[in-house]
Design an enzyme around this catalytic site. Structure first.
Site, mmCIF file in Angstrom:
data_model
loop_
_atom_site.group_PDB
_atom_site.id
_atom_site.type_symbol
_atom_site.label_atom_id
_atom_site.label_comp_id
_atom_site.label_asym_id
_atom_site.label_seq_id
_atom_site.Cartn_x
_atom_site.Cartn_y
_atom_site.Cartn_z
ATOM 1 C CD1 TRP A 323 -19.356 -3.851 -7.637
ATOM 2 C CD2 TRP A 323 -21.301 -3.417 -7.438
ATOM 3 N NE1 TRP A 323 -19.822 -4.404 -8.636
ATOM 4 C CE2 TRP A 323 -21.408 -4.259 -8.665
ATOM 5 C CE3 TRP A 323 -22.698 -3.073 -7.315
ATOM 6 C CZ2 TRP A 323 -22.283 -4.617 -9.593
ATOM 7 C CZ3 TRP A 323 -23.828 -3.629 -8.033
ATOM 8 C CH2 TRP A 323 -23.535 -4.278 -9.247
ATOM 9 C CG HIS A 324 -24.814 -0.361 -5.494
ATOM 10 N ND1 HIS A 324 -24.405 -1.229 -4.336
ATOM 11 C CD2 HIS A 324 -25.943 -0.740 -5.890
ATOM 12 C CE1 HIS A 324 -24.972 -2.375 -4.332
ATOM 13 N NE2 HIS A 324 -25.977 -2.163 -5.341
ATOM 14 N N GLY A 325 -21.484 2.804 -6.926
ATOM 15 C CA GLY A 325 -21.181 4.103 -7.633
ATOM 16 C C GLY A 325 -20.189 4.636 -7.109
#
Lengths: 477, 487
Positions: A323-325
C-alpha cells in the site's frame, strides 16, 4: 507537482481563510456542505485538474453499487455480487493507476522481456480515497450504515480536502451523522485552531528541519558517507517521517474540528511503544484498523487456528507494505514487520512485557532499521547503508562536515525526540492542573492559549518563506 | 489566621462539595470564555494577515538581499492548466512574492540558529570532488588533449569519487543570464566560520581538462600574434580559512588542482600562479567575508604577479585614487538566509580608480552599437548593501573598453573573465592604451565571432584569462569560454 499542501503559504493565507469565511457566512448545514464540496473539488483539481474526474467517477460507481447493495437482502447472493463488482472496480482502478507499471515491470522480469511502463502519473491520494470508498461500501454491505441516497454527500465524504489526499482514512460511519447535521462549539473551534497550528509548526519547522538533516546526511554516493552521518541521517529520517505524517493528521483533525467534524486520532506517540504489535496500534491507526477490519478479520483473524492466523498476518503485512508504494522495498518493509510480529506472537511478547526498558529499546531499534528499507528503493543502497553504519565501507567515523552539521542541529534533534514522546504534553497538563487555582497560572494560561497559535503561525510562515525545503512524504501513497 | 482555620474546620461536607462543583463550573465557564476569545483573536489575526498577503501592494517583485527578480504570475494556457503547472506556478508565485519576504527569511535564520551550536555552519549539499591527478613529471606536458594524461597518472585514493559531470552541472555553479543586469551565479555549498563564509570547491576532472584545453586552443590559434596568459584565482576557502579548519574540510585541494591544470597547459601559455602570492598575504583583507569575491587588494597582489610574468614594473596603489564604501553584505550573506553573524559585521569595499581615465565604454544588446559609458569605480554608496561589488566597472558587461589617453603606443590587452576579473582590470590601464574586457558568459550577445576575429580586428598583443577556480569546475561556464575561443 502542484499539490496544495496544507503547509504552503497559498493554502494558509488564501485557500483556508477563504474557505472558513465562506463557511461561517453560510448558515445552514446544507449550504455549508456545498461550500465544503466546492472547496474540496477545487483543492483536488489544483493538483490534479484531470484526475479529479477519476475521483468523481470512482465515487459515483461506489454510490451506485452501494445503492444496489442497500436494496438487497443482507449478505444475500445479489449483495455479494455487488460487493465483488465494487472490489473489482476499486482495486482494478487502483491497480492500474498505482501498480500498473510495477506489475508490467515484474512480469517483464519473469518472462525476460521488457514490457515498458504505463505512461500514467499516480493520482494524488488515490490510495487514501479508494480505501475510504471501499470501507463505505463494505459497511453498507454489512448493514453497519445505510446507503447514502444523496451522491453529493458521498462525494463530500470522500473528497473532503481535510483528509482526501493524505489521510486519516476516515470511515463513513464515523462521520456520516456529522456530515448531515453538525454544530461548532466554542471549544471545537478553539481546539481545532490550536491543533492545526501545532500541526503546522510540527511540519514546517520540525519535520522540515529533520528532512533537511536527513537529506544532507544520506545524500550523494551513500557508500562514501561517514559512519556517524548514516546513523544521524537515519535518526533524522525516522523523526521526519513521524513528525511529517502525524503533523498532517493533526492539521486534518484540527480543520475538521473547526467546522464541527470529529475525525479519529491517527497517531498515538508510536515511538514510545514496547512491541511492534503495539507500534502498529499507535502508528497510522486508520490504516492499521482498515486492514484489521476489512482484511484480517474477514480472512478469519485468529479464529481459525495458529497456522491460518500467521498466514492472515502475512497477507495483511504484505498488503500494508505494498500500500505504501509500488516498489519491492515497501513490500520488504511490510514483511519485515510481519517477521517481528510473528516472533512476538510466538514467544517474544511475553518476554518483552517483563522489562520496560529492554522492550522500549527493542522497539526503537526495530523501527529505526525499518526506515532504511522504507527510504531506499534499491537493495544496493540499503546494503551500503547497513554496511556503512558498522564501518564496513572503510569510511571514517566522522568528518568535519558531519560533526558540524550535527552540532548545528543538536538541540532541534533532541527537541524532536522529546516531541515524539508525550513528555512535553504531560508536563504541560501537569503544571496546568496542579496550579489551576493560582491566579498567575490562569492568566498565563489564557495568554498562552491566545498567543501560542499566533506565534506558531508566525514562525511557521517564516520557516515556509525562508525555506524552500518543503516536501511531503506521504503523497506517493 | 486563627479565625480562618476555624472557618475551614467548620465547613460541612456538603458545603465543600458544593463549593467544588461551583469551582468546576466556574473553571468550565472561564475556559469557555478563553476559547471564544482565543478563536476570535486568532481568526481575526489570521484573516487580516491573509488580506495583507493577497493585496498586491505588499507583494515584492524583487529581492534586494537575494539580488533576483521574484517569480512572476504565470501566463494562462490550456496546456499548463490541464497539466497542473498553471496552478503549481500560482502557488509558487504566491510563496515567492510573499509580503515582507526578506524579513521572514531573516526571522527564519534566527529560528534555525537556535537549532544547535552555530559558530561553524555548513550550508548546502557538498559535491564530492574528483580525485586530483598527481603531476607525474616536472616537465610540462604540451599535450592539448589532456584526457590522455588520465591513464598515466595515479589517482589519489583519499578524495576519489565518482561524481559524473552531469551531476555537477545541476548543482554547482550555474550561471543564469537575466534580462537585465549581471548573471546570477548560484553558490554551491559554503562553510561559515564565525563572521566569514567560504565556498566549497569540488575538483571536476573533465571540466578542468576542458578548461586547460580551451586555454591551449586559444594559445594555438593566437600563436605568433598575441601572448596568452592564464591566471586561476583560488577562492577564500583555500587561502583565508583559519588553519584549524583547513585540511579537515571536504573541499578539494585548490593548490593541487591549479598545479594540475597548469601542468597540462601548453608551453606557449604563460601561467601566472597567484596561489602562493595570495597565501603570503592571507592576513590582509584580500577576500570578502560575506561575499564569494576577492577584494581589490587581493586583485592587486595578483596583478603584481601578472606584471612580473610579463616583465613589467607594476604600478603602485598610491598611483590610484582610493574609494571606500562601507556596508557590503554579499552573496554569502544572502545564501545563508541573512545570518546575523555575517550581517552584524558587513564588509567594506576599497576600489581604485586610475587618475588618467574614469570611464569604461561598455557594450550590451540594449546599448548597441555605440555602447554606454560607466564609471570604472562607481559610487558604492549609492548601491544597495548586496550590490556593492558592482562598484568595480559597474558589474558584468558582455564587453567593455578602457582607453588610457596618456598612452598612445597602440598597445592593448584582452581580459577574458567572469566577475572576479572586475576587481583587477582597472590596474591594467596603466600599461596599455586599450584594455578590452570580455565576459565570456555574455560576449555572444554582442559579438558573433570568436577570439581570432576579436584579436585580429583590434590588433591585441596580450590575451589574459583571469578566472576563479570555481569557474573551472562548471561545465556551463567552460563551455561558454570554449565557444568564444572557437576552433
Amino acid at each position: 507537482m502542484g499539490i496544495l499542501v496544507f503547509s504552503s503559504l497559498f493554502f494558509l493565507y488564501l485557500f483556508l481563510p477563504l474557505n472558513l469565511v465562506f463557511y461561517y457566512f453560510a448558515k445552514t448545514t446544507k449550504a455549508r456542505n456545498i461550500v465544503m464540496l466546492i472547496f474540496s473539488l477545487i483543492f483536488y483539481a489544483w493538483g490534479e485538474p484531470l484526475y479529479v474526474l477519476l475521483l468523481i467517477f470512482m465515487a459515483s460507481c461506489d454510490w451506485l453499487i452501494s445503492l444496489y447493495i442497500g436494496r438487497q437482502t443482507p449478505h444475500g447472493t445479489k449483495a455479494k455480487l455487488g460487493l465483488w463488482i465494487m472490489g473489482i472496480v476499486n482495486l482494478g482502478l487502483l491497480g492500474v493507476f498505482k501498480y500498473g507499471s510495477f506489475v508490467l515491470e515484474n512480469i517483464g522480469l519473469i518472462i525476460g522481456k521488457d514490457l515498458g511502463a504505463l505512461d500514467i502519473i499516480l493520482p494524488i491520494g488515490i490510495s487514501f480515497y479508494t480505501f475510504q470508498l471501499m470501507s463505505y461500501v463494505v459497511d453498507v454491505y454489512r448493514g453497519d450504515v445505510p446507503a447514502q441516497k444523496n451522491f453529493a454527500m458521498l462525494l463530500l465524504y470522500v473528497s473532503l480536502f481535510h483528509q482526501c489526499i493524505a489521510g486519516p482514512i476516515v470511515r463513513y460511519k464515523d462521520v456520516c451523522a456529522e456530515l448531515a447535521e453538525r454544530r461548532v462549539t466554542a471549544q471545537d473551534l478553539a481546539d481545532g485552531i490550536w491543533r492545526f497550528c501545532f500541526g503546522l509548526a510540527k511540519k514546517a519547522i520540525l519535520a522540515n528541519a529533520m528532512g533537511s538533516v536527513a537529506d544532507t546526511m544520506l545524500s550523494g554516493d551513500i557508500s562514501k558517507n561517514t559512519v556517524l552521518s548514516l546513523w544521524i541521517g537515519v535518526l533524522a529520517y525516522s523523526l521526519q517521517i513521524y513528525l511529517d505524517f502525524s503533523a498532517y493528521s493533526d492539521m486534518a483533525i484540527g480543520m475538521g474540528r473547526m467546522i464541527g467534524i470529529h475525525y479519529r486520532e491517527n497517531f498515538d506517540y508510536p515511538y514510545v511503544s514496547r512491541s511492534v504489535t503495539e507500534f502498529w496500534r499507535r502508528w497510522h491507526i486508520s490504516l492499521g484498523s482498515f486492514f484489521r477490519d476489512y482484511v484480517y478479520i474477514p480472512l478469519g483473524g485468529n479464529r481459525k487456528g495458529k497456522l491460518r492466523t500467521y498466514f492472515n498476518l502475512f497477507v495483511v503485512w504484505f498488503l500494508t507494505g505494498l500500500w505504501h508504494g509500488a516498489s519491492w522495498n515497501f513490500v520488504l518493509w511490510g514483511l519485515y514487520f510481519f517477521v517481528f510480529i510473528f516472533i512476538e506472537k510466538l514467544f517474544l511478547s511475553r518476554a518483552l512485557s517483563k522489562d520496560r526498558i529492554v522492550s522500549h529499546i527493542y522497539l526503537v531499534v526495530v523501527v529505526y532499521f525499518g526506515w532504511i528499507l522504507f527510504r531506499f528503493d534499491n537493495m544496493n543502497d540499503i546494503w551500503a547503508v547497513l554496511r556503512g553504519m558498522f564501518g564496513a565501507n572503510g569510511n571514517a567515523f566522522t568528518n568535519f562536515e558531519t560533526t558540524t552539521l550535527l552540532s548545528s542541529n543538536i538541540f532541534i534533534l533532541i527537541f524532536c525526540v522529546l516531541v515524539s514522546t508525550p513528555i512535553v504534553k504531560k508536563i504541560g497538563s501537569l503544571v496546568r492542573y496542579t496550579y489551576m487555582d493560582k491566579k498567575a497560572v490562569s492568566v498565563l494560561y489564557t495568554m498562552g492559549r491566545i498567543l501560542i497559535p499566533i506565534v506558531l503561525l508566525l514562525l511557521s510562515t517564516a520557516a515556509l518563506v525562508g525555506d524552500s525545503y518543503n516536501p511531503f512524504l506521504y503523497f506517493q501513497f | 489566621m486563627a479565625l480562618k482555620e476555624i472557618t475551614v474546620i467548620d465547613r460541612s461536607e456538603e458545603e465543600r462539595s458544593l463549593d467544588d462543583n461551583m469551582k468546576l463550573l466556574k473553571s468550565l465557564r472561564s475556559q469557555h470564555i478563553v476559547d471564544i476569545n482565543m478563536s476570535r483573536v486568532v481568526l481575526v489575526v489570521w484573516i487580516a494577515a491573509a488580506i495583507l498577503a493577497v493585496l498586491p501592494v505588499f507583494r515584492p517583485s524583487y529581492s534586494e538581499v537575494e539580488k533576483r527578480e521574484l517569480t512572476k504570475f504565470p501566463e494562462f494556457s490550456i496546456y499548463t492548466l490541464l497539466s497542473g503547472d498553471y496552478f503549481d506556478d500560482i502557488s509558487l508565485w504566491f510563496s515567492d512574492t510573499f509580503p515582507f519576504r526578506d524579513g521572514f527569511v531573516s526571522l527564519n535564520t534566527k529560528l534555525t540558529n537556535a537549532f544547535g551550536i552555530n559558530t561553524v555552519q555548513v550550508h548546502g549539499d557538498i559535491q564530492q570532488g574528483d580525485a586530483i591527478p598527481d603531476i607525474v613529471s616536472s616537465e610540462v606536458s604540451s599535450s592539448s588533449e589532456p584526457s590522455q594524461t588520465e591513464s598515466v597518472i595515479e589517482t589519489d585514493k583519499n578524495t576519489e569519487s565518482e561524481v559524473s559531470s552531469e551531476e555537477v552541472v545541476t548543482s554547482t555553479i550555474e550561471s543564469i543570464p537575466e534580462e537585465t543586469g549581471p548573471a546570477v551565479e548560484q553558490l554551491g555549498a559554503m562553510l561559515i566560520v564565525d563572521n566569514a563564509a567560504y565556498e566549497y570547491y569540488n575538483f571536476n576532472q573533465v571540466t578542468a581538462d576542458n578548461y586547460a584545453a580551451t586555454v591551449n586552443r586559444a594559445a594555438a590559434i593566437l600563436e605568433g600574434k598575441s601572448k596568452v596568459y592564464d591566471m586561476i584565482i583560488p577562492t577564500s576557502m583555500a587561502i583565508t580559512l583559519p588553519e584549524s579548519y583547513s585540511g579537515s574540510t571536504n573541499s578539494s585541494d585548490q593548490k593541487r588542482a591549479i598545479d594540475y591544470m597548469y601542468s597540462i597547459m601548453a608551453p606557449n601559455v604563460n601561467r601566472v600562479n597567484v596561489y602562493d602570492t595570495l597565501l603570503n598575504h592571507k592576513d590582509e583583507y584580500i577576500y570578502f567575508r560575506t561575499d564569494h569575491h576577492w577584494t581589490a587588494m587581493g586583485a592587486y597582489y595578483a596583478y603584481r604577479e601578472l606584471m612580473g610574468a610579463k616583465g613589467v614594473v607594476p604600478a603602485e596603489l598610491t598611483a590610484f585614487k582610493e574609494y571606500k564604501f562601507e556596508g557590503f553584505l554579499g552573496s554569502f550573506y544572502a545564501e545563508s538566509g541573512q545570518k546575523a553573524s555575517l550581517g552584524n559585521t558587513p564588509d567594506y569595499v576599497l576600489a581604485y580608480e586610475p587618475t588618467q581615465l574614469q570611464y569604461i565604454r561598455t557594450f550590451a544588446p540594449s546599448t548597441m552599437p555605440n555602447g554606454a559609458d560607466y564609471h570604472i569605480v562607481s559610487d558604492g554608496n549609492r548601491l544597495s548593501a548586496a550590490n556593492k561589488y558592482l562598484s568595480f566597472v559597474c558589474g558584468d558587461h558582455p564587453y567593455g573598453i578602457m582607453t588610457n589617453p596618456t598612452i598612445t603606443d597602440g598597445s592593448s590587452c584582452l581580459v577574458i573573465k567572469e566577475s572576479f576579473g572586475n576587481a583587477m582590470v582597472a590596474y591594467l590601464t596603466q600599461h596599455y592604451q586599450n584594455v578590452y574586457v570580455v565576459d565570456y558568459r555574455y560576449i555572444n550577445q554582442v559579438f558573433p565571432g570568436t577570439i581570432r576575429q576579436f584579436v585580429d580586428e583590434r590588433g591585441i598583443q596580450d590575451v589574459m584569462f583571469i578566472n576563479n577556480i570555481s569557474a573551472t569546475r562548471s561545465p556551463a561556464l567552460v563551455n561558454a569560454m570554449s565557444a568564444f575561443v572557437g576552433q
